[in-house]
Design an enzyme around this catalytic site. Structure first.
Site, PDB file in Angstrom:
ATOM      1  N   ARG A  24       0.870  -0.924  -0.126  1.00  0.00           N
ATOM      2  CA  ARG A  24      -0.131   0.385   0.101  1.00  0.00           C
ATOM      3  C   ARG A  24       0.976   1.378  -0.289  1.00  0.00           C
ATOM      4  O   ARG A  24       1.883   1.192   0.574  1.00  0.00           O
ATOM      5  CB  ARG A  24      -0.577  -0.165   1.289  1.00  0.00           C
ATOM      6  CG  ARG A  24      -0.637   0.044   2.212  1.00  0.00           C
ATOM      7  CD  ARG A  24      -0.363   1.915   2.785  1.00  0.00           C
ATOM      8  NE  ARG A  24       0.492   1.831   4.478  1.00  0.00           N
ATOM      9  CZ  ARG A  24       1.431   2.473   4.609  1.00  0.00           C
ATOM     10  NH1 ARG A  24       2.774   2.861   3.394  1.00  0.00           N
ATOM     11  NH2 ARG A  24       2.100   2.759   5.830  1.00  0.00           N
ATOM     12  N   HIS A  31       0.116   9.170  10.307  1.00  0.00           N
ATOM     13  CA  HIS A  31       0.269   9.000  11.686  1.00  0.00           C
ATOM     14  C   HIS A  31      -1.036   9.767  11.923  1.00  0.00           C
ATOM     15  O   HIS A  31      -0.915  10.710  13.599  1.00  0.00           O
ATOM     16  CB  HIS A  31       1.869  10.363  12.273  1.00  0.00           C
ATOM     17  CG  HIS A  31       3.206   9.578  12.389  1.00  0.00           C
ATOM     18  ND1 HIS A  31       2.561   8.349  12.629  1.00  0.00           N
ATOM     19  CD2 HIS A  31       4.183   9.297  10.437  1.00  0.00           C
ATOM     20  CE1 HIS A  31       4.326   7.343  12.058  1.00  0.00           C
ATOM     21  NE2 HIS A  31       5.348   8.625  11.622  1.00  0.00           N
ATOM     22  N   ASP A  33      -3.847   7.097  12.152  1.00  0.00           N
ATOM     23  CA  ASP A  33      -4.540   6.438  12.671  1.00  0.00           C
ATOM     24  C   ASP A  33      -4.821   6.184  13.612  1.00  0.00           C
ATOM     25  O   ASP A  33      -5.685   5.212  14.292  1.00  0.00           O
ATOM     26  CB  ASP A  33      -4.380   4.600  11.551  1.00  0.00           C
ATOM     27  CG  ASP A  33      -2.524   4.445  11.026  1.00  0.00           C
ATOM     28  OD1 ASP A  33      -1.822   5.124  11.946  1.00  0.00           O
ATOM     29  OD2 ASP A  33      -2.320   3.454  11.009  1.00  0.00           O
ATOM     30  N   SER A 126       4.480  -0.748   2.868  1.00  0.00           N
ATOM     31  CA  SER A 126       2.717  -2.159   4.135  1.00  0.00           C
ATOM     32  C   SER A 126       3.508  -3.729   3.322  1.00  0.00           C
ATOM     33  O   SER A 126       2.914  -4.476   3.254  1.00  0.00           O
ATOM     34  CB  SER A 126       1.877  -2.076   3.830  1.00  0.00           C
ATOM     35  OG  SER A 126       1.307  -0.649   4.461  1.00  0.00           O
ATOM     36  N   ASP A 172      -2.668  -0.320   7.421  1.00  0.00           N
ATOM     37  CA  ASP A 172      -1.744  -0.456   6.693  1.00  0.00           C
ATOM     38  C   ASP A 172      -2.826  -2.125   6.320  1.00  0.00           C
ATOM     39  O   ASP A 172      -2.842  -2.437   5.522  1.00  0.00           O
ATOM     40  CB  ASP A 172      -0.528  -0.726   6.841  1.00  0.00           C
ATOM     41  CG  ASP A 172      -0.117   0.090   7.305  1.00  0.00           C
ATOM     42  OD1 ASP A 172      -0.284   0.983   6.740  1.00  0.00           O
ATOM     43  OD2 ASP A 172       1.153   0.539   7.965  1.00  0.00           O
TER      44      ASP A 172
HETATM   45  C1  GLA Z   1       3.498   2.581  10.489  1.00  0.00           C
HETATM   46  C2  GLA Z   1       1.896   2.250  10.622  1.00  0.00           C
HETATM   47  C3  GLA Z   1       0.618   2.392  10.691  1.00  0.00           C
HETATM   48  C4  GLA Z   1       0.632   3.948  10.258  1.00  0.00           C
HETATM   49  C5  GLA Z   1       2.096   4.626   9.715  1.00  0.00           C
HETATM   50  C6  GLA Z   1       2.231   6.720   9.613  1.00  0.00           C
HETATM   51  O1  GLA Z   1       3.017   2.618   8.109  1.00  0.00           O
HETATM   52  O2  GLA Z   1       2.491   0.632  10.189  1.00  0.00           O
HETATM   53  O3  GLA Z   1      -0.114   1.847  11.385  1.00  0.00           O
HETATM   54  O4  GLA Z   1       0.745   4.864  11.631  1.00  0.00           O
HETATM   55  O5  GLA Z   1       3.435   3.883   9.763  1.00  0.00           O
HETATM   56  O6  GLA Z   1       0.938   6.452   9.162  1.00  0.00           O
END
Ligand code: GLA
Length: 387
Positions: A24, A31, A33, A126, A172
């Site tokens: 993804r 930052h 979620d 991801s 993610d």
């Molecule tokens: C990582 C985490 C997500 C999110 C992003 C920042 O990818 O796994 O849950 O917090 O950082 O947006």
């Protein structure tokens, strides 16, 4: 995908099924979620595939094209536990998911998994959620436990908290599991609601990977989360969604400097997501640039999760600008390295990629890796269980 050994070559028996999950990219909403914000990622057409076979060995045998050339890693199912560090740390991701299925009652007698992935690790695309989700689909098919897509995302998040011990949000896992071709995934992390939003089809999502590896388990990610939560407590609100920019200005003196910066990012980013969505819906693509740049600047200055390489890539993309079809650029994912997301008009993609690499490679020793991606469908079984 490659000339890596087949399942049968590794395990001396054919696989019984296969699942595949996209990676993804996050378009906007960084930052927030894990603070109940709304985020807009998209699943992208870079895939992790997992082939599996149930055995009677009492072991979890794992082979990954990223970590093995020869023999698989063998973990006893009876004593499955998090791996604190070292070269086998990656195995926490599949092992954590299997542990979740065991706690749901699956008496797994043994499992062989072969993992192959195009999603770069530690690049903010991801790879972790893709791996967890594909493993979950395999476990669901073998165990007969059926999960909804949101339950699957939650199970994978629990696995990530428990084994690799990354206190991640849910973005993610939802993006890779619920992606839709040609669409962004608008995910409301407070109410766990998903809506897909059509993306213009003349735009290519370009990810530019700095090659600087991030490790979200190393504490900085968790620290950001704690700083935000303590700021929220002082502000006396249940959710940052209830805090306006004006409220924050009025109350900033009650926060430490660091808390105030973190809160400024969160409140600003929540508003930027709404602005981004309304621009997308009204077709005003020209104005996305300012919103994405403001997001990047805030991640750099307020949240302090960017790095020189990411900043240089965003600056270059902005400097190339409309002439090179650039609609916007910013860092994407957890940060501390990783990649930028660039929205670029299809007819300018090749020129843009060339010019961006050229600029970056002039400044840094390592070369940038560029991926041209498109919004893709979410994870699925690609080969059903053979009976
Ligand atoms: C990582 C985490 C997500 C999110 C992003 C920042 O990818 O796994 O849950 O917090 O950082 O947006």
């Amino acid at each position: 995908m490659s000339r890596a050994p087949s399942f049968a070559q590794i395990f001396q028996a054919p696989s019984q099924l296969k699942a595949s999950s996209p990676g993804r990219i996050n378009l906007i909403g960084e930052h927030i979620d894990y603070l109940g914000g709304r985020v807009l990622p998209a699943a992208i057409d870079l895939y992790t595939s997992v082939e599996g076979r149930v055995t009677t060995t009492g072991s979890l045998r794992l082979w990954s094209d990223k970590f093995h050339t020869g023999l698989p890693l063998v973990l006893a199912l009876d004593s499955l536990a998090p791996i604190a560090s070292g070269p086998d740390y990656w195995a926490n991701y599949p092992a954590g998911v299997i542990d979740q299925f065991r706690s749901l009652g699956w008496e797994c007698p043994g499992l062989d998994l072969r993992i192959e992935s195009e999603v770069p690790s530690g690049a903010g695309m991801s790879s972790s959620a893709a791996l967890e989700t594909a493993v979950s689909l395999v476990c669901e098919a073998f165990s007969g436990l059926s999960l909804s897509r949101i339950e699957r995302a939650l199970l994978c998040q629990r696995a990530e908290h428990a084994f690799p011990k990354v206190p991640c949000g849910l973005m993610d896992q939802v993006a890779v599991g619920m992606g839709r071709r040609g669409h962004g995934v608008l995910f409301d992390c407070q109410f766990l609601e998903v809506e897909t939003i059509l993306l213009p089809d003349d735009i290519v999502i370009i990810s530019a990977d700095t090659g600087v590896k991030h490790a979200l388990g190393d504490g900085e990610y968790g620290l950001r989360k704690e700083q935000c939560q303590s700021a929220l407590e002082i502000l006396g609100s249940e959710s940052f969604r209830d805090v306006s920019i004006e409220d924050l200005h009025k109350n900033e003196s009650r926060l430490t400097d660091v808390q105030a910066k973190r809160a400024r990012h969160v409140v600003g980013e929540i508003a930027r997501v709404e602005r981004f969505i309304s621009l997308l819906r009204s077709g005003d693509m020209q104005s996305l640039h300012d919103v994405m740049l403001a997001s990047h600047v805030s991640l750099r200055d307020n949240f302090e999760v960017s790095c020189a390489e990411l900043d240089a890539l965003v600056e270059s993309a902005c400097a190339l600008g409309e002439e090179y079809g650039v609609l916007g650029a910013r860092m994407t994912g957890g940060g501390f390295g990783g990649a930028t997301v660039n929205l670029v008009r299809r007819d300018s993609v090749e020129r843009f990629c060339e010019a961006l690499s050229e600029r970056y490679n002039r400044e840094f020793d390592n070369s940038v890796k560029i991926y041209q991606t498109h919004a893709a469908d979410g994870a699925q079984l690609v080969r059903e269980k053979l009976v």
